[in-house]
Write a protein that holds these residues in place. Structure first.
Motif, short mmCIF file in Angstrom:
data_model
loop_
_atom_site.label_atom_id
_atom_site.label_comp_id
_atom_site.label_asym_id
_atom_site.label_seq_id
_atom_site.Cartn_x
_atom_site.Cartn_y
_atom_site.Cartn_z
N ALA A 16 -34.65 14.28 21.71
CA ALA A 16 -33.73 13.21 22.09
C ALA A 16 -33.80 12.11 21.06
N ILE A 17 -32.74 11.28 21.07
CA ILE A 17 -32.73 10.09 20.22
C ILE A 17 -32.86 8.88 21.14
N TYR A 18 -33.73 7.95 20.77
CA TYR A 18 -33.83 6.69 21.50
C TYR A 18 -33.44 5.58 20.56
N THR A 19 -32.49 4.70 21.04
CA THR A 19 -32.09 3.59 20.17
C THR A 19 -31.94 2.32 21.00
N GLN A 20 -32.14 1.20 20.31
CA GLN A 20 -31.95 -0.10 20.97
C GLN A 20 -31.58 -1.13 19.92
N GLY A 21 -30.87 -2.18 20.39
CA GLY A 21 -30.57 -3.30 19.49
C GLY A 21 -29.34 -3.10 18.63
N ASN A 22 -28.43 -2.20 19.01
CA ASN A 22 -27.19 -2.05 18.26
C ASN A 22 -26.16 -3.04 18.77
N ARG A 23 -25.53 -3.77 17.80
CA ARG A 23 -24.53 -4.76 18.22
C ARG A 23 -23.18 -4.27 17.78
N ASP A 24 -22.29 -3.97 18.68
CA ASP A 24 -22.45 -3.82 20.09
C ASP A 24 -21.94 -2.43 20.51
N TYR A 43 -22.57 11.03 20.99
CA TYR A 43 -22.70 9.95 22.00
C TYR A 43 -21.83 8.77 21.60
N ARG A 44 -21.25 8.09 22.59
CA ARG A 44 -20.66 6.77 22.37
C ARG A 44 -20.86 5.93 23.62
N ASN A 45 -21.01 4.61 23.47
CA ASN A 45 -21.30 3.75 24.63
C ASN A 45 -20.06 3.00 25.09
N PHE A 46 -18.89 3.47 24.75
CA PHE A 46 -17.65 2.84 25.23
C PHE A 46 -16.65 3.97 25.45
N ALA A 47 -15.66 3.69 26.26
CA ALA A 47 -14.69 4.74 26.60
C ALA A 47 -13.56 4.78 25.61
N ALA A 48 -12.99 3.62 25.25
CA ALA A 48 -11.85 3.57 24.33
C ALA A 48 -12.15 2.54 23.25
N PRO A 49 -11.53 2.65 22.11
CA PRO A 49 -11.82 1.72 21.02
C PRO A 49 -11.49 0.27 21.39
N ALA A 50 -10.58 0.09 22.34
CA ALA A 50 -10.21 -1.29 22.71
C ALA A 50 -11.26 -1.96 23.60
N ASP A 51 -12.17 -1.18 24.18
CA ASP A 51 -13.19 -1.78 25.06
C ASP A 51 -14.03 -2.79 24.31
N GLU A 52 -14.13 -3.95 24.90
CA GLU A 52 -15.00 -4.95 24.30
C GLU A 52 -16.23 -5.09 25.18
N ILE A 53 -17.28 -4.53 24.77
CA ILE A 53 -18.51 -4.63 25.57
C ILE A 53 -19.60 -5.29 24.75
N VAL A 54 -20.51 -5.90 25.47
CA VAL A 54 -21.67 -6.53 24.84
C VAL A 54 -22.89 -5.78 25.36
N ALA A 55 -23.41 -4.89 24.56
CA ALA A 55 -24.45 -4.01 25.09
C ALA A 55 -25.62 -3.88 24.15
N TRP A 56 -25.82 -4.90 23.35
CA TRP A 56 -26.84 -4.76 22.30
C TRP A 56 -28.25 -4.62 22.85
N LEU A 73 -28.34 11.88 10.65
CA LEU A 73 -28.04 11.11 11.87
C LEU A 73 -27.21 9.91 11.42
N THR A 74 -25.90 9.95 11.78
CA THR A 74 -24.99 8.90 11.31
C THR A 74 -24.50 8.09 12.52
N VAL A 75 -24.44 6.77 12.36
CA VAL A 75 -24.07 5.91 13.49
C VAL A 75 -23.00 4.93 13.04
N CYS A 76 -21.97 4.85 13.88
CA CYS A 76 -20.90 3.88 13.62
C CYS A 76 -21.05 2.71 14.59
N ILE A 77 -21.14 1.49 14.06
CA ILE A 77 -21.33 0.32 14.90
C ILE A 77 -20.17 -0.63 14.69
N VAL A 78 -19.58 -1.07 15.84
CA VAL A 78 -18.40 -1.94 15.76
C VAL A 78 -18.68 -3.21 16.56
N SER A 79 -18.32 -4.36 15.99
CA SER A 79 -18.56 -5.62 16.72
C SER A 79 -17.60 -6.68 16.25
#
Lengths: 215, 645
Positions: B112-120, B132-145, B165-171
């Motif tokens: 498994a991968i464990y991650t924390q502190g990604n904004r956002d 994995y993604r922590n939002f449903a649609a690109p328009a979702d504005e969530i604060v989940a860092w 292991l590549t990660v895309c972070i949007v904020s």
């Protein structure tokens, strides 16, 4: 010679007193009255040393006659003729100006002796009356008015206290180292104080209610 | 002066301890991982190795597909401040990060991968495929860092050799890559649960409790006319709650930017409120100076921020200055406590110390400070909990004071009610006594009038006539006795207020003539006695009749020459009372014999009616002594002789 006037509606009583007094040399009856009206006339004329007065007269109260006599300011002694000498009656008559009492059923010799005694300056007193007087004249500080006569002297208080405990005049004299006559004189003085003070109280009451001093 | 010096030394000591702790933590973090490999450290667990990435490659590009080129290396957990990115306009910013690892470095079990502190917002790719993604649609504005994330790895996506292991972070605000671990699923799941508990679960509950209490404090302030400190605690609690919002909630009702920026600023208002609360609670001397200092510090920070807005210098300075102010407040509280020794001041000082310790801990964990990892989570959301304690202490103190004063008031009122009731009872009793007295008085007057005008006058007349007509002595004696009976009845009606001696004395007075005539010497031995509370007219008549009978017997039958009458206080069987007696020195008689007659019986029964004890001692030639003992308190039923006569 002691001159006596009698106001008494009961002829038997009057006759008995007259008869008893007639037997002795030093006392004489100079006037008698059988009701209030006659009594008033008798008091107007005067000329006696001792007034014997019944209270229950058919046309008025003996107490009013006593007041009239006292108001004259003469050197007269007033004795009330009473059946029982119960305290309220006796106190009322003393306040009005009487200085002693005769019991109706008393032996005539005692009555004569009482007349002599009052002239010598002494008065009789019962323990219950002494007790009542202690309660009425004794309290000094809370008196609301300046009574003309000081309530009781130390000696008078002692005398009254002893008498209220049932001590006789003679025993009282022994205890206090004075004569029985002096005790009787004290009692008479106490009666006088009660009369003067109650008159002052009456004046105070009246002025407080606005009957007097209305300018 | 002394106070300030002491405060300074306490603060200095505190910072020294914290400094030592920080130094140790930094040293521990700096130690290299056991594998010694570049890019990540390896921890060997029971289920296999676990990798923690320390380096990564980054691309800052406004594109949502994996960039092919432009990667440059940097340390893991890179964060780009919002202020630094401002020139790129209002559009969301995208940061790509890539970590590489060898399949051989990992064990064979589920990974498994464990991650924390990604904004956002976060999308995770493994070897080019999104897992994995922590939002449903690109328009979702969530604060989940702040939320920890656990991503199980599908085994089929792994390949032998090097994996990407590549990660895309949007904020819209600070753009930050988090830290990444990859290792055995169970190990990382444990870490995830632990972190979730301390980062999200507990802070949420604590903050909700705080909001409820803050609400209560405000209500208390508004409706209960509470002290100003309740307004302060209520308001600052709300501010603290809002400033912790981005820690514990991932959704945002006000937009990503607002819910990211606002908490950072509200934090300072909350801290100011807390200081104000301290000042109110402790009631510092020079309170105005304290408040003025806080305000001046706030203005200074605002100015600093305006000057150095492009980097995090102002932010860091603000945190440090806030900590220093709290430390001063703590030192003042400690100084006050040393004088007052009150448990509340000590508690507040401890709370402030915890506050500072937490703040220092968090400060070192800030991404731009990056001094240590500390507990692995921030303590700021727990400040609410600490505030709750302060709030409870304050509320407890004032409610305890209110309770005490209420109880005092109650006791006063109860006392007053009891007194009033007692006074009422007393006056009611007096009124009843007066009523009875006046009834007795009018009845007495009526009787007296009756007796005077009727029977009394007639008896006197009868006596007069009998004497004039020289009727037999027995007739005259009977009439006289009738009259003296009547007198004694009258005497019993006289108000003597329980004065037994006066009653007895009056009897002597009444009988004096008879005694004198009989030639009897009377010894009067009367001592003062307290009044008998129960001595009313009926009982007085019983007393008088007993003594009338006794004296009469001595007069007529005894042939005595001395009569002694007396009374004094004497207890009987432990009960206080008085004893009164009549004694003569006559010939006496046998009280049990027939001569005793009805007289003795009458006396005895009257004594019983008085709850007293009657005694008649007589012996031939030894005189007669009649005595009666009377109790002061008659609470028991009428006394009965133990021996029947």
């Amino acid at each position: 010679m002691i001159r006596v006037a009698i106001v008494e509606d009961d002829p038997h009583m009057r006759e008995r007193l007259e008869a008893g007094i007639a037997k002795v040399d030093d006392i004489m009856v100079c006037a008698t009255a059988g009701n209030f009206a006659e009594g008033e006339g008798l008091i107007e004329v005067g000329g006696y040393d001792v007034l014997l007065c019944d209270l229950g007269l058919p046309d008025g109260s003996g107490i009013d006659l006593i007041r009239k006599e006292a108001a004259k300011g003469r050197d007269t002694d007033i004795l009330v003729i009473t059946l029982f000498a119960d305290q309220s009656k006796v106190l009322d008559t003393i306040r009005a100006g009487a200085r002693g009492y005769l019991l109706k059923d008393e032996r005539i010799e005692h009555c004569v002796e009482a007349i002599r005694e009052i002239r010598r300056g002494g008065s009789p007193i019962s323990p219950i009356i002494a007790r009542q007087l202690l309660a009425q004249i004794r309290p000094e500080p809370p008196q609301p008015l300046n009574l003309p006569v000081s309530p009781l002297s130390e000696r008078e208080f002692e005398v009254l206290n002893l008498l209220s405990r049932g001590v006789s005049y003679a025993e009282c004299a022994d205890i206090l180292h004075i004569t029985a006559n002096t005790i009787a004189t004290h009692v008479k003085n106490i009666y006088r104080k009660l009369e003067v003070n109650s008159r002052a109280e009456a004046v105070f009451e009246a002025s407080a209610q606005g009957f007097l001093d209305r300018r | 002066m002394k106070l300030r010096r002491r405060a300074f030394s306490i603060v200095a000591r505190l910072f020294l301890v914290l400094g030592l702790w920080i130094a140790l933590d930094v040293a521990a973090n700096a130690a290299p991982g056991p594998s010694g490999l570049a890019g990540y450290t390896v921890t060997h667990t029971a289920l296999g190795p676990s990798l923690h990435f320390t380096d990564a490659d980054y691309v800052l590009a406004d594109q949502y597909s994996i960039p092919a080129a432009g990667w440059r290396p940097d340390r893991a957990g890179l964060t780009l401040a919002y202020e630094q990115l401002r020139h790129q306009g209002r559009a969301p910013k995208v940061l790509w990060t890539r970590m590489r690892f060898d399949r051989a470095a990992l064990g064979g079990g589920p990974l498994a991968i464990y991650t924390q502190g990604n904004r956002d917002r976060l999308r995770v790719f493994l070897n080019g495929a999104e897992i994995y993604r922590n939002f449903a649609a690109p328009a979702d504005e969530i604060v989940a860092w702040y939320e920890p994330i656990l991503i199980p790895i599908p085994q089929e996506r792994l390949r032998a050799g090097v994996n990407d292991l590549t990660v895309c972070i949007v904020s819209r605000y600070d753009l930050g890559a988090g830290t990444f671990d990859i290792g055995p699923n169970s190990i990382l799941a444990g870490k995830f649960r632990w972190m979730y508990l301390w980062r999200i679960d507990i802070p949420r509950k604590v903050n909700f409790a705080m909001v409820m209490l803050a609400y209560g404090a405000l209500l208390y302030w508004i409706f209960g006319r509470g002290k100003f400190e309740f307004l302060v605690i209520g308001a600052s609690s709300f501010l603290w709650f809002l400033s912790s919002y981005d820690f514990i909630f991932s959704g945002s009702p006000v937009g990503e930017l607002t819910s990211s920026v606002l908490p950072a600023y509200l934090l300072f208002l909350g801290a100011g409120g807390t200081l104000l609360f301290c000042s109110e609670f402790v009631e510092f001397g020079h309170r105005r100076w304290v408040l003025a200092t806080i305000a001046a510090a706030g203005l200074l920070l605002a100015g600093l921020h305006a000057v150095t807005g492009s980097n995090h210098l102002a932010d860091g300075a603000a945190h440090l200055l806030a900590m220093a102010l709290v430390a001063v407040a703590m030192a003042l509280t400690v100084a006050v406590w040393r004088r007052s020794r009150s448990i509340e001041h000590l508690m507040l000082a401890l709370i402030l110390a915890l506050f500072i310790a937490g703040a220092i801990h968090d400060f070192g964990r800030l991404w731009y400070v990056h001094a240590w990892n500390g507990l692995g989570f921030f303590l700021q959301p727990y400040d609410g909990f600490i505030l709750c304690i302060a709030y409870l202490a304050s509320f407890g103190r004032s409610s305890a004071a209110a309770f005490l004063s209420l109880r005092q008031l109650n006791a006063d009122l109860e006392g007053r009610v009891i007194r009033a009731r007692q006074e009422l009872a007393v006056s009611e009793e007096k009124r009843r006594e007066l009523e009875v007295a006046s009834a007795i008085e009018s009845e007495r007057e009526r009787l007296l009038r009756e007796i005077h005008d009727g029977i009394g006058s007639n008896l006197v007349t009868a006596l007069r006539i009998a004497e004039q007509q020289h009727q037999p002595t027995s007739t005259i004696r009977t009439l006289r006795r009738a009259l003296s009976d009547l007198k004694i009845t009258i005497d019993s009606l006289e108000p003597v207020e329980g004065d037994f001696v006066a009653l007895l004395a009056n009897l002597r007075h009444r009988m004096e003539g008879d005694l004198r005539e009989a030639g009897l010497k009377c010894l009067w031995r009367v001592a003062d006695c307290r009044p008998l509370p129960w001595l009313d007219a009926t009982n007085a008549l019983h007393v008088l009749r007993i003594f009338q009978e006794a004296v009469g017997n001595s007069l007529t039958h005894a042939g005595a020459d001395t009569l002694e009458i007396g009374c004094h206080e004497e207890a009987c069987g432990g009960r206080p009372g008085l004893i009164a007696y009549v004694a003569d020195n006559g010939r006496g008689f046998d009280p049990e014999g027939p001569a005793a007659g009805k007289g003795i019986q009458n006396m005895r029964s009257r004594a019983r009616a008085l709850h007293g004890q009657f005694e008649c001692v007589a012996g031939a030639g030894a005189g007669t002594r009649v005595s009666i003992w009377l109790p002061y308190v008659r609470d028991e039923p009428a006394w009965r002789p133990s021996k029947s006569p």
